[in-house]
Design an enzyme around this catalytic site. Structure first.
Site, short mmCIF file in Angstrom:
data_model
loop_
_atom_site.label_atom_id
_atom_site.label_comp_id
_atom_site.label_asym_id
_atom_site.label_seq_id
_atom_site.Cartn_x
_atom_site.Cartn_y
_atom_site.Cartn_z
CG ASN A 179 90.82 -73.01 -76.95
OD1 ASN A 179 91.63 -73.89 -77.26
ND2 ASN A 179 89.67 -73.30 -76.34
CG ASP A 191 85.46 -70.63 -70.03
OD1 ASP A 191 85.31 -71.80 -69.61
OD2 ASP A 191 86.53 -70.00 -69.92
CE LYS A 199 81.01 -64.86 -95.72
NZ LYS A 199 81.86 -64.78 -96.93
CG PHE A 202 95.34 -79.89 -67.43
CD1 PHE A 202 96.60 -79.59 -67.93
CD2 PHE A 202 95.05 -81.21 -67.11
CE1 PHE A 202 97.55 -80.59 -68.10
CE2 PHE A 202 95.98 -82.21 -67.28
CZ PHE A 202 97.25 -81.90 -67.78
CE LYS A 204 90.11 -74.29 -63.33
NZ LYS A 204 90.54 -74.47 -64.76
CE LYS A 239 85.77 -74.80 -62.34
NZ LYS A 239 85.94 -74.66 -63.79
#
Length: 402
Positions: free
Chosen positions: A209, A279, A289, A323, A337, A341
């Site tokens: 990301n 995730d 490859k 975060f 969240k 959590k």
């Protein structure tokens, strides 16, 4: 907070140099050991003899004026200083420091210094607002330098606006307040995760990301400066730490980060998961490859372990902060969240907002603790955001202990 401290006062060449005389006098009166270092241009405004009389110490100007053959003067002074104040700080000295230029004694000494540096700018209002000056100040702020903002009013050039050197009393108060915060987290052990993870597809491809790790690194640097013992678990990023006391552990995958975070979790007081962990990962990883075919390529993905939720399940006395990087209804999802959590606080940011996205040097966040009262931190450098978040966290820990 200044008594018995070794303070190096750097004076650069601006008309506000006359205020540095009063600053030298007041620091000395308050018990500080003051040495003054001037640029050549500063001597055009104030005589070095003035600073020598006020500080009762020699004044440094020329890099090559080595009075003691047993020492290299600019290194010796850099090592001697507990605190460095640059007042006035012109656009020129700010630019030199931000770009690593060392062409006189002051700029050379600043590059060698490990002490806390406080920069008090003074310049024309238009110079202060110039994009190059703003960029340089942001860069320095991100590196951990501390700015004492100039006041607004009538300037020597005739303009009216922001750019007037702050008064000596205010400069000392700003330094004193910041020095007091340096012990904010003394005795605390802090575990922080930062950056992205990479999930391998084959030997040349991976999923990741846009996280740069800058927010997590800013938190680690700030926590260490506040006196904490810091462990930083970093994904694959191109960042270096200026504070070598931080224990850095580099990982690549979500599974590696999971293992390291769980290993160190029991021994820490504050745990902040700022990393953007994948995730999902490819269910099948190819040893060779994959060659390009005629049609589409479908990759089956499987869930990675939720690091934050698993830490929340094991939490005992730790203060756990997550975060939440969102683009839609950030406050709603972030608060969700918090409960799901088992967090003590959540830091929410809308990564689609200008100035708050990945890889930038600034951020805009909302801090929410168990009281569900949102506290906004407006656009600021990630270092400033980090310092404010840590102050919120320490406040909440003390409130819980009451």
């Amino acid at each position: 907070m200044v008594q018995n401290k070794n303070i190096l006062l750097g004076v650069s060449g601006g008309i506000a140099a006359y205020k540095a005389c009063a600053l030298t006098s007041k620091l000395t009166q308050q018990g500080a050991n003051v040495k003054v270092m001037m640029t050549e241009n500063a001597t055009e405004f104030v005589s070095p003899l003035t600073f020598q009389a006020l500080s009762r110490n020699p004044v440094y100007i020329d890099t090559f004026d080595e009075k003691d053959p047993q020492k290299i003067a600019h290194i010796d002074v850099a090592d001697w200083a507990d605190i460095i104040i640059i007042a006035p700080a012109t656009a020129n000295i700010i630019g030199k420091l931000a770009n690593g230029t060392a062409d006189d004694m002051l700029s050379t000494t600043l590059l060698a210094a490990q002490a806390s540096v406080y920069i008090a700018p003074a310049m024309n209002v238009n110079m202060y607002a110039h994009p190059a000056v703003i960029r340089n100040m942001k860069r320095l702020e991100g590196w951990g330098y501390h700015f004492i903002e100039p006041g607004a009013g009538y300037l020597a050039c005739g303009w009216i606006g922001k750019g007037r050197l702050e008064e000596p009393e205010s400069i000392i108060e700003a330094v004193r307040n910041h020095q007091a915060s340096n012990s904010l987290l003394t005795g605390r052990k802090v575990l922080i995760s930062a950056g992205p993870t990479r999930e391998k597809i084959d030997p040349v491809r991976f999923f990741t990301n846009h996280s740069s790790g800058k927010m997590g690194f800013a938190l680690a640097e700030a926590a260490a400066d506040f006196g904490a013992e810091v462990t930083l678990v970093a994904g694959p990023v191109k960042l270096e730490l200026s504070n070598k006391q931080i224990h850095r552990i580099d990982v690549v995958t979500a599974a590696e980060m999971y293992d390291v975070m769980h290993k160190h979790f029991p021994n820490n007081d504050i745990v902040i998961k700022a990393a953007a962990v994948a995730d999902y990962r490819p269910k099948l990883v190819h040893d060779e490859k994959m060659k390009k075919g005629q049609g589409n390529w479908q990759i089956e993905m499987e869930r990675t372990q939720d690091i934050l939720q698993s830490l929340g399940e094991k939490k005992t006395l730790q203060f756990l902060v997550g975060f939440a990087a969102e683009t839609t209804n950030p406050l709603e999802y972030g608060i969700g969240k918090l409960a799901k959590k088992n967090l003590d606080a959540v830091v929410i940011n809308n990564v689609s907002a200008e100035g708050a996205g990945f890889d930038g040097d600034t951020n805009i966040v909302t801090y929410v603790n168990k009281s569900l009262h949102p506290e906004e931190i407006e656009l600021a450098s990630k270092r400033v955001v980090a310092e404010r978040l840590l102050k919120f966290i320490e406040r909440d820990i003390k409130d819980e202990a009451k």
